[in-house]
Design a protein around this motif. Structure first.
Motif, PDB file in Angstrom:
ATOM      1  N   ILE A   1      16.766 -12.611  -1.538  1.00 43.09           N
ATOM      2  CA  ILE A   1      16.540 -11.434  -2.380  1.00 43.09           C
ATOM      3  C   ILE A   1      15.050 -11.173  -2.513  1.00 43.09           C
ATOM      4  N   THR A   2      14.276 -12.242  -2.684  1.00 44.10           N
ATOM      5  CA  THR A   2      12.819 -12.095  -2.777  1.00 44.10           C
ATOM      6  C   THR A   2      12.251 -11.542  -1.480  1.00 44.10           C
ATOM      7  N   LEU A   3      12.739 -12.044  -0.348  1.00 43.57           N
ATOM      8  CA  LEU A   3      12.268 -11.542   0.934  1.00 43.57           C
ATOM      9  C   LEU A   3      12.630 -10.078   1.110  1.00 43.57           C
ATOM     10  N   ALA A   4      13.816  -9.684   0.673  1.00 46.38           N
ATOM     11  CA  ALA A   4      14.211  -8.276   0.738  1.00 46.38           C
ATOM     12  C   ALA A   4      13.270  -7.417  -0.093  1.00 46.38           C
ATOM     13  N   ALA A   5      12.896  -7.919  -1.275  1.00 48.67           N
ATOM     14  CA  ALA A   5      11.961  -7.178  -2.123  1.00 48.67           C
ATOM     15  C   ALA A   5      10.612  -7.004  -1.432  1.00 48.67           C
ATOM     16  N   ILE A   6      10.168  -8.049  -0.743  1.00 50.50           N
ATOM     17  CA  ILE A   6       8.896  -7.972  -0.009  1.00 50.50           C
ATOM     18  C   ILE A   6       8.999  -6.946   1.120  1.00 50.50           C
ATOM     19  N   MET A   7      10.136  -6.906   1.804  1.00 49.05           N
ATOM     20  CA  MET A   7      10.326  -5.956   2.905  1.00 49.05           C
ATOM     21  C   MET A   7      10.397  -4.520   2.386  1.00 49.05           C
ATOM     22  N   TYR A   8      11.066  -4.330   1.240  1.00 45.87           N
ATOM     23  CA  TYR A   8      11.071  -3.003   0.617  1.00 45.87           C
ATOM     24  C   TYR A   8       9.647  -2.580   0.263  1.00 45.87           C
ATOM     25  N   LEU A   9       8.889  -3.502  -0.279  1.00 47.37           N
ATOM     26  CA  LEU A   9       7.510  -3.202  -0.676  1.00 47.37           C
ATOM     27  C   LEU A   9       6.667  -2.838   0.540  1.00 47.37           C
ATOM     28  N   ALA A  10       6.847  -3.579   1.632  1.00 51.38           N
ATOM     29  CA  ALA A  10       6.091  -3.291   2.851  1.00 51.38           C
ATOM     30  C   ALA A  10       6.447  -1.924   3.424  1.00 51.38           C
ATOM     31  N   LEU A  11       7.695  -1.516   3.255  1.00 52.92           N
ATOM     32  CA  LEU A  11       8.142  -0.217   3.755  1.00 52.92           C
ATOM     33  C   LEU A  11       7.655   0.924   2.867  1.00 52.92           C
ATOM     34  N   LEU A  12       7.734   0.730   1.555  1.00 50.08           N
ATOM     35  CA  LEU A  12       7.484   1.824   0.623  1.00 50.08           C
ATOM     36  C   LEU A  12       6.036   1.938   0.160  1.00 50.08           C
ATOM     37  N   TRP A  13       5.291   0.860   0.212  1.00 50.96           N
ATOM     38  CA  TRP A  13       3.905   0.912  -0.275  1.00 50.96           C
ATOM     39  C   TRP A  13       3.057   1.935   0.477  1.00 50.96           C
ATOM     40  N   PRO A  14       3.067   1.949   1.818  1.00 50.62           N
ATOM     41  CA  PRO A  14       2.275   2.975   2.517  1.00 50.62           C
ATOM     42  C   PRO A  14       2.700   4.395   2.169  1.00 50.62           C
ATOM     43  N   LEU A  15       3.995   4.613   2.026  1.00 48.68           N
ATOM     44  CA  LEU A  15       4.480   5.945   1.664  1.00 48.68           C
ATOM     45  C   LEU A  15       4.027   6.321   0.261  1.00 48.68           C
ATOM     46  N   THR A  16       4.033   5.359  -0.637  1.00 48.59           N
ATOM     47  CA  THR A  16       3.592   5.616  -2.008  1.00 48.59           C
ATOM     48  C   THR A  16       2.108   5.948  -2.041  1.00 48.59           C
ATOM     49  N   ARG A  17       1.324   5.239  -1.247  1.00 48.58           N
ATOM     50  CA  ARG A  17      -0.115   5.527  -1.192  1.00 48.58           C
ATOM     51  C   ARG A  17      -0.360   6.912  -0.599  1.00 48.58           C
ATOM     52  N   TRP A  18       0.411   7.276   0.428  1.00 43.87           N
ATOM     53  CA  TRP A  18       0.280   8.609   1.019  1.00 43.87           C
ATOM     54  C   TRP A  18       0.632   9.675  -0.006  1.00 43.87           C
ATOM     55  N   LEU A  19       1.693   9.417  -0.768  1.00 50.26           N
ATOM     56  CA  LEU A  19       2.080  10.355  -1.817  1.00 50.26           C
ATOM     57  C   LEU A  19       0.964  10.515  -2.833  1.00 50.26           C
ATOM     58  N   GLY A  20       0.316   9.412  -3.200  1.00 50.25           N
ATOM     59  CA  GLY A  20      -0.789   9.490  -4.145  1.00 50.25           C
ATOM     60  C   GLY A  20      -1.935  10.340  -3.626  1.00 50.25           C
ATOM     61  N   ARG A  21      -2.245  10.220  -2.336  1.00 53.10           N
ATOM     62  CA  ARG A  21      -3.320  11.033  -1.749  1.00 53.10           C
ATOM     63  C   ARG A  21      -2.934  12.511  -1.728  1.00 53.10           C
ATOM     64  N   LEU A  22      -1.671  12.786  -1.410  1.00 49.74           N
ATOM     65  CA  LEU A  22      -1.216  14.185  -1.411  1.00 49.74           C
ATOM     66  C   LEU A  22      -1.307  14.791  -2.809  1.00 49.74           C
ATOM     67  N   GLN A  23      -0.929  14.028  -3.815  1.00 50.85           N
ATOM     68  CA  GLN A  23      -0.988  14.525  -5.184  1.00 50.85           C
ATOM     69  C   GLN A  23      -2.437  14.734  -5.623  1.00 50.85           C
ATOM     70  N   HIS A  24      -3.304  13.825  -5.211  1.00 46.78           N
ATOM     71  CA  HIS A  24      -4.729  13.951  -5.553  1.00 46.78           C
ATOM     72  C   HIS A  24      -5.330  15.190  -4.876  1.00 46.78           C
ATOM     73  N   ARG A  25      -4.934  15.404  -3.615  1.00 47.68           N
ATOM     74  CA  ARG A  25      -5.453  16.573  -2.875  1.00 47.68           C
ATOM     75  C   ARG A  25      -4.959  17.872  -3.516  1.00 47.68           C
ATOM     76  N   ARG A  26      -3.694  17.904  -3.939  1.00 46.57           N
ATOM     77  CA  ARG A  26      -3.167  19.111  -4.570  1.00 46.57           C
ATOM     78  C   ARG A  26      -3.841  19.363  -5.908  1.00 46.57           C
ATOM     79  N   ALA A  27      -4.151  18.295  -6.634  1.00 46.17           N
ATOM     80  CA  ALA A  27      -4.781  18.453  -7.942  1.00 46.17           C
ATOM     81  C   ALA A  27      -6.173  19.032  -7.830  1.00 46.17           C
ATOM     82  N   HIS A  28      -6.816  18.829  -6.681  1.00 45.03           N
ATOM     83  CA  HIS A  28      -8.190  19.320  -6.492  1.00 45.03           C
ATOM     84  C   HIS A  28      -8.225  20.528  -5.550  1.00 45.03           C
TER      85      HIS A  28
END
Length: 222
Positions: free
Chosen positions: A195-222
């Motif tokens: 279960i812990t390994l699955a959580a790590i794999m989810y994090l590895a998959l979703l973290w880059p997408l979350t960071r990209w989303l943050g940049r898109l939101q920052h760009r839209r805000a400015h």
């Protein structure tokens, strides 16, 4: 501390179950790759109906669909489709049931996002396009929708991330996605490390997408 490491971060267990969990991760990815485009296209069509339909009955029917499925829990919807429809003589395999439930649910969210994007495009843009000789359909396709998508791109990415996370509920019908694979592996090794390994794999998959989303939101805000 050593007991925690052996219980949740056992490297030998990680090595043993990783190939099995990797197959589950692949199922999660291709399931999302089916649901996201279907939900986005259906949501865009529904948003066009909500914003462009001249008949009030049609428009309000689309709005009622969006409100209903945004309020309906996706887990309950999946259970009703997979376990309930056979009583009506409609039997679906696991993949079909999951895809139908997810698309019904997420079409409503995509529709609301696209509706906000379409309504956010200044009306002068459409009027200017029509003044050049474009018809209503051409104006919508070439002028309004591209601007609408650009305006709501962060919301579309955020919704897609939520769909990736929502695939975990497919485990209730024994769909072999990542969480189901981890739970099966846990029952074999008698250790929560999968279960812990699955959580790590989810994090590895979703973290880059979350960071990209943050940049898109920052760009839209400015």
């Amino acid at each position: 501390m050593e007991n925690i490491i052996q219980t949740f971060f056992d490297l030998k267990t990680y090595a043993d179950v990783f190939p099995y969990l990797l197959r589950g991760l692949w199922t999660t990815i291709w399931l999302s790759a089916i649901v996201i485009p279907l939900g986005a296209v259906s949501g865009l069509a529904l948003a066009i109906v909500m914003t462009q339909a001249r008949r009030r009955l049609i428009r309000w029917t689309a709005i009622a669909y969006v409100d209903f499925f945004r309020a309906f829990p996706p887990l309950v919807l999946l259970i009703l489709i997979y376990f309930g429809w056979p009583f009506l003589g409609i039997e679906l395999n696991k993949l079909a049931a999951v895809v139908i439930a997810f698309v019904l649910n997420n079409t409503s969210y995509f529709a609301e996002v696209f509706r906000a994007g379409i309504e956010g495009v200044p009306k002068g843009q459409a009027e200017a396009a029509r003044s050049t000789g474009l018809g209503n359909g051409q104006t919508l396709l070439y002028v309004v929708i591209p601007q609408a998508v650009k305006n709501v791109l962060p919301d579309l990415v955020g919704n897609s991330i939520e769909i990736l996370k929502m695939t975990t509920i497919a485990s209730v019908v024994a769909m072999p996605e990542l969480l189901r694979a981890a739970r099966d592996a846990q029952s074999l090794v008698f250790n929560p490390s999968p279960i812990t390994l699955a959580a790590i794999m989810y994090l590895a998959l979703l973290w880059p997408l979350t960071r990209w989303l943050g940049r898109l939101q920052h760009r839209r805000a400015h």
